[in-house]
Write an enzyme that holds these catalytic residues in place. Sequence first.
Site, PDB file in Angstrom:
ATOM      1  N   LYS A  66       0.835  -1.207   0.000  1.00 36.22           N
ATOM      2  CA  LYS A  66       0.000   0.000   0.000  1.00 36.22           C
ATOM      3  C   LYS A  66       0.875   1.265   0.000  1.00 36.22           C
ATOM      4  O   LYS A  66       2.094   1.189   0.237  1.00 36.22           O
ATOM      5  CB  LYS A  66      -0.924  -0.043   1.221  1.00 36.22           C
TER       6      LYS A  66
ATOM      7  N   TYR B 244     -12.254  -2.290  -3.613  1.00 36.26           N
ATOM      8  CA  TYR B 244     -12.780  -2.359  -2.242  1.00 36.26           C
ATOM      9  C   TYR B 244     -14.314  -2.311  -2.205  1.00 36.26           C
ATOM     10  O   TYR B 244     -14.890  -1.907  -1.183  1.00 36.26           O
ATOM     11  CB  TYR B 244     -12.192  -1.230  -1.403  1.00 36.26           C
TER      12      TYR B 244
ATOM     13  N   ASN C  92      -1.952  -0.009   6.818  1.00 34.50           N
ATOM     14  CA  ASN C  92      -1.380  -1.254   7.343  1.00 34.50           C
ATOM     15  C   ASN C  92      -0.505  -2.007   6.335  1.00 34.50           C
ATOM     16  O   ASN C  92      -0.421  -3.226   6.353  1.00 34.50           O
ATOM     17  CB  ASN C  92      -2.493  -2.139   7.913  1.00 34.50           C
TER      18      ASN C  92
ATOM     19  N   HIS D 295      -1.879  -5.441   1.306  1.00 39.64           N
ATOM     20  CA  HIS D 295      -3.154  -6.101   0.987  1.00 39.64           C
ATOM     21  C   HIS D 295      -2.851  -7.480   0.420  1.00 39.64           C
ATOM     22  O   HIS D 295      -1.903  -7.651  -0.338  1.00 39.64           O
ATOM     23  CB  HIS D 295      -3.925  -5.301  -0.072  1.00 39.64           C
TER      24      HIS D 295
ATOM     25  N   GLU E 203      -9.593  -9.790  -8.127  1.00 41.02           N
ATOM     26  CA  GLU E 203      -8.574  -8.742  -7.997  1.00 41.02           C
ATOM     27  C   GLU E 203      -7.480  -8.888  -9.060  1.00 41.02           C
ATOM     28  O   GLU E 203      -7.008  -7.894  -9.608  1.00 41.02           O
ATOM     29  CB  GLU E 203      -7.973  -8.792  -6.584  1.00 41.02           C
TER      30      GLU E 203
HETATM   31  P1  IDP Z   1      -7.742  -6.902   5.154  1.00 43.69           P
HETATM   32  O1  IDP Z   1      -6.928  -5.851   4.421  1.00 43.69           O
HETATM   33  O2  IDP Z   1      -6.980  -7.500   6.295  1.00 43.69           O
HETATM   34  O3  IDP Z   1      -8.342  -7.927   4.229  1.00 43.69           O
HETATM   35  P2  IDP Z   1     -10.426  -5.752   5.362  1.00 43.69           P
HETATM   36  O4  IDP Z   1     -11.370  -5.977   6.485  1.00 43.69           O
HETATM   37  O5  IDP Z   1     -10.732  -6.395   4.044  1.00 43.69           O
HETATM   38  O6  IDP Z   1      -8.960  -6.135   5.869  1.00 43.69           O
HETATM   39  O7  IDP Z   1     -10.342  -4.170   5.161  1.00 43.69           O
HETATM   40  C1  IDP Z   1      -9.708  -3.648   4.014  1.00 43.69           C
HETATM   41  C2  IDP Z   1      -8.848  -2.477   4.417  1.00 43.69           C
HETATM   42  O8  IDP Z   1      -9.689  -1.426   4.885  1.00 43.69           O
HETATM   43  C3  IDP Z   1      -7.891  -2.736   5.581  1.00 43.69           C
HETATM   44  O9  IDP Z   1      -6.690  -3.378   5.185  1.00 43.69           O
HETATM   45  C4  IDP Z   1      -7.651  -1.328   6.074  1.00 43.69           C
HETATM   46  O10 IDP Z   1      -6.704  -0.641   5.245  1.00 43.69           O
HETATM   47  C5  IDP Z   1      -9.007  -0.689   5.889  1.00 43.69           C
HETATM   48  N1  IDP Z   1      -9.790  -0.747   7.129  1.00 43.69           N
HETATM   49  C6  IDP Z   1     -10.380  -1.839   7.669  1.00 43.69           C
HETATM   50  N2  IDP Z   1     -11.003  -1.549   8.825  1.00 43.69           N
HETATM   51  C7  IDP Z   1     -10.815  -0.213   9.014  1.00 43.69           C
HETATM   52  C8  IDP Z   1     -11.219   0.714  10.045  1.00 43.69           C
HETATM   53  O11 IDP Z   1     -11.909   0.368  11.008  1.00 43.69           O
HETATM   54  N3  IDP Z   1     -10.805   2.005   9.886  1.00 43.69           N
HETATM   55  C9  IDP Z   1     -10.066   2.434   8.814  1.00 43.69           C
HETATM   56  N4  IDP Z   1      -9.658   1.587   7.830  1.00 43.69           N
HETATM   57  C10 IDP Z   1     -10.025   0.288   7.928  1.00 43.69           C
HETATM   58 MG    MG Z   2      -9.823  -7.768   2.814  1.00 44.21          MG
END
Ligand code: IDP
Ligand code: MG
Length: 141
Positions: free
Chosen positions: A12, A52, A115, A118, A129
């Site tokens: 990212k 997304y 984080n 992805h 994807e």
């Molecule tokens: P993942 O990346 O571990 O699959 P997902 O639940 O699919 O997690 O969420 C996609 C992305 O959305 C996360 O990696 C993060 O960047 C963002 N995200 C998820 N939850 C939150 C939140 O509560 N606040 C802000 N961003 C979030």
């Molecule tokens: Mg995800």
Amino acid sequence: MSKSERSFVMVKPDGVAAGLSGEVISRIERRGLEVIAIKKATMQVAVAEDHYSEHSERPFFGELVEFITSGPVVMMAVEGPNAIAALRTMMGPTNPAEAPPGTIRGDFALDVGQNVIHGSDGPESAARELALHFGLAELGT
Ligand code: IDP
Ligand code: MG
């Protein structure tokens, strides 16, 4: 021998800006997985919204699309035995505060939004994807 599969992996914008692309690629290769396609680009907003789309109703959707399009990302197609699950384990949980040391998020991230990495969460999302970000010719299929 486990079945070989493909995942879509992305460093990212925060990870690219921190100079972590090479570290992530290195961990993937040292694990024994193969990077079969790779490119660095800034994602278009419409592509990010599609990528997304499962989160479109979540309160953080706008922030997520803004972040993911804020700078270049490194996108990869990664192949190997159990690639999808192996990569999810290497990434660590979505919230880096819960990610153990030794995982990519546990070693390099602190924020649930920003984080670093992805990775597809299953075979259907991987196929979707990979088709969204890579052409069939790029994947050699
Ligand atoms: P993942 O990346 O571990 O699959 P997902 O639940 O699919 O997690 O969420 C996609 C992305 O959305 C996360 O990696 C993060 O960047 C963002 N995200 C998820 N939850 C939150 C939140 O509560 N606040 C802000 N961003 C979030
Ligand atoms: Mg995800």
